[in-house]
Write a protein that holds these residues in place. Structure first.
Motif, PDB file in Angstrom:
ATOM      1  N   GLN A  98     -24.358  66.652  27.033  1.00  0.00           N
ATOM      2  CA  GLN A  98     -23.322  67.667  27.219  1.00  0.00           C
ATOM      3  C   GLN A  98     -23.805  68.769  28.158  1.00  0.00           C
ATOM      4  N   PRO A 102     -20.936  66.273  33.969  1.00  0.00           N
ATOM      5  CA  PRO A 102     -19.657  66.935  34.211  1.00  0.00           C
ATOM      6  C   PRO A 102     -18.763  66.795  32.977  1.00  0.00           C
ATOM      7  N   ARG A 103     -17.971  67.813  32.707  1.00  0.00           N
ATOM      8  CA  ARG A 103     -17.202  67.854  31.464  1.00  0.00           C
ATOM      9  C   ARG A 103     -16.284  66.648  31.307  1.00  0.00           C
ATOM     10  N   ASP A 104     -15.616  66.232  32.387  1.00  0.00           N
ATOM     11  CA  ASP A 104     -14.675  65.117  32.297  1.00  0.00           C
ATOM     12  C   ASP A 104     -15.388  63.819  31.943  1.00  0.00           C
ATOM     13  N   ILE A 105     -16.541  63.572  32.572  1.00  0.00           N
ATOM     14  CA  ILE A 105     -17.279  62.335  32.293  1.00  0.00           C
ATOM     15  C   ILE A 105     -17.801  62.343  30.865  1.00  0.00           C
ATOM     16  N   TYR A 106     -18.294  63.477  30.405  1.00  0.00           N
ATOM     17  CA  TYR A 106     -18.779  63.557  29.024  1.00  0.00           C
ATOM     18  C   TYR A 106     -17.640  63.270  28.043  1.00  0.00           C
ATOM     19  N   ARG A 107     -16.480  63.844  28.303  1.00  0.00           N
ATOM     20  CA  ARG A 107     -15.339  63.634  27.417  1.00  0.00           C
ATOM     21  C   ARG A 107     -14.924  62.163  27.395  1.00  0.00           C
ATOM     22  N   ARG A 108     -14.874  61.521  28.556  1.00  0.00           N
ATOM     23  CA  ARG A 108     -14.508  60.101  28.623  1.00  0.00           C
ATOM     24  C   ARG A 108     -15.553  59.215  27.951  1.00  0.00           C
ATOM     25  N   ARG A 111     -15.152  59.522  24.206  1.00  0.00           N
ATOM     26  CA  ARG A 111     -13.954  58.805  23.777  1.00  0.00           C
ATOM     27  C   ARG A 111     -14.206  57.295  23.764  1.00  0.00           C
ATOM     28  N   ASN A 215     -19.891  56.988  36.075  1.00  0.00           N
ATOM     29  CA  ASN A 215     -18.445  57.100  36.229  1.00  0.00           C
ATOM     30  C   ASN A 215     -17.810  55.732  36.496  1.00  0.00           C
TER      31      ASN A 215
END
Length: 318
Positions: A98, A102-108, A111, A215
């Motif tokens: 974390q 990058p925030r988006d990659i961590y979130r994906r 998930r 990614n």
């Protein structure tokens, strides 16, 4: 294995599983294409003509039994090896994903791992459950502590967390099985590589390359989940081609380090350059340099022990 056994598992690098000693010499010809001549198929046992002879594995129990020194890539019976492999994968100074992704990659990523954990009970086979292998245990064994790992190792982990590969889990990796058999038969065992030599090339990718690879791995797995992309080559595919002696198959060449085949994805020109740079880096570090280093060590071992018969077992990526 192949990041032939990268975590021997990487495991180089390509991973081969055995389901028991009796399968050593079995070649599943019924699953092979009959159009090919037997002479076109490869054996993965090479004999070094010396007195006594030495062998490179595949399909001969006799060669294994007659040798008195067994050398693998890494010494998997040494606790230091496992400890060093684990340490090599961790972010330095107690960092977490974390903090660095990058925030988006961590979130994906989070998930996707939640999805895998949810689906794993449905992916497992009755045979696995019959052996007492539970989904929660298996998930934690593969993905436990993922938030502390370096992104490149998480990328490799995500790439292996597929339904087809989960169904093959719970069987000892081949090189560990061979090491255990060698010890049981009181043969001398050893390794031709150090943990650091396997780990450092992966950790040597620059940050932008690692983020690109992670990614693209997520993009592919998300597409598989959505049903718009068929899964890539699996461990089962590798076993089939291996048993058929199909060394020249595309499955052995589609990728040098278990990194997803980015060429299957529509990329912008700049991204294609990055993908090619990653592939070139791994070919140089994980194939060419390793072959040279390992070959020299094999030569030295045989020169230092002229009266001993060696059995060498290395991954399919060599």
């Amino acid at each position: 294995t192949m990041l032939v056994s990268w975590v021997t598992f990487i495991q180089a690098f390509l991973i081969l599983m055995v389901k028991g000693a009796d399968q050593w010499s079995l070649r599943e010809s019924s699953n092979c294409e009959l159009k090919r001549k037997q002479s076109d198929l490869n054996s993965f046992l090479w004999t070094i003509k010396r007195n006594p002879p030495s062998y490179f594995y595949e399909n001969s129990k006799k060669a294994f039994q007659e040798s008195n020194m067994v050398y693998l890539e890494l010494d998997l019976t040494d606790p230091y090896t496992i400890s060093a492999l684990t340490s090599c994968q961790l972010l330095p100074q107690g960092g977490t994903l974390q903090d660095v992704l990058p925030r988006d990659i961590y979130r994906r990523l989070k998930r996707h791992l939640e999805y895998v954990k949810l689906m794993m009970p449905f992916w497992m086979t009755p045979d696995q459950r019959g052996k007492g292998l539970y989904a929660d245990y298996l998930f934690n064994a593969i993905a436990g502590n993922w938030e502390r790992k370096r992104p490149v190792w998480v990328m490799l982990m995500v790439n292996s967390l597929t339904e087809a590969d989960i169904k093959t889990r719970g069987v000892p990796v081949l090189d560990l099985y061979l090491a255990q058999e060698a010890e049981r038969m009181r043969k001398r065992t050893g390794a031709v590589e150090k943990v650091e030599e396997q780990c450092h090339p992966l950790n040597g990718l620059n940050f932008s390359q690692v983020i690109f690879a992670l990614n693209q791995t997520l993009v592919q797995q998300e597409s598989v989940r959505a049903g718009s992309l068929q899964g890539s080559y699996t461990t089962e595919d590798l076993i089939k081609h291996y048993n058929c002696g199909d060394l020249n198959s595309i499955i052995f060449n589609h990728d040098t380090s278990q990194v997803p085949n980015f060429n299957n994805v529509t990329l912008r020109p700049s991204e294609q350059i990055t993908a090619q740079e990653i592939d070139s880096y791994f070919r140089q570090e994980l194939i060419y340099k390793r072959n040279d280093r390992m070959g020299n060590r094999v030569k030295t071992l045989m020169e230092e022990h002229p009266d001993n018969s060696f059995f060498f077992a290395f991954g399919a990526g060599q």
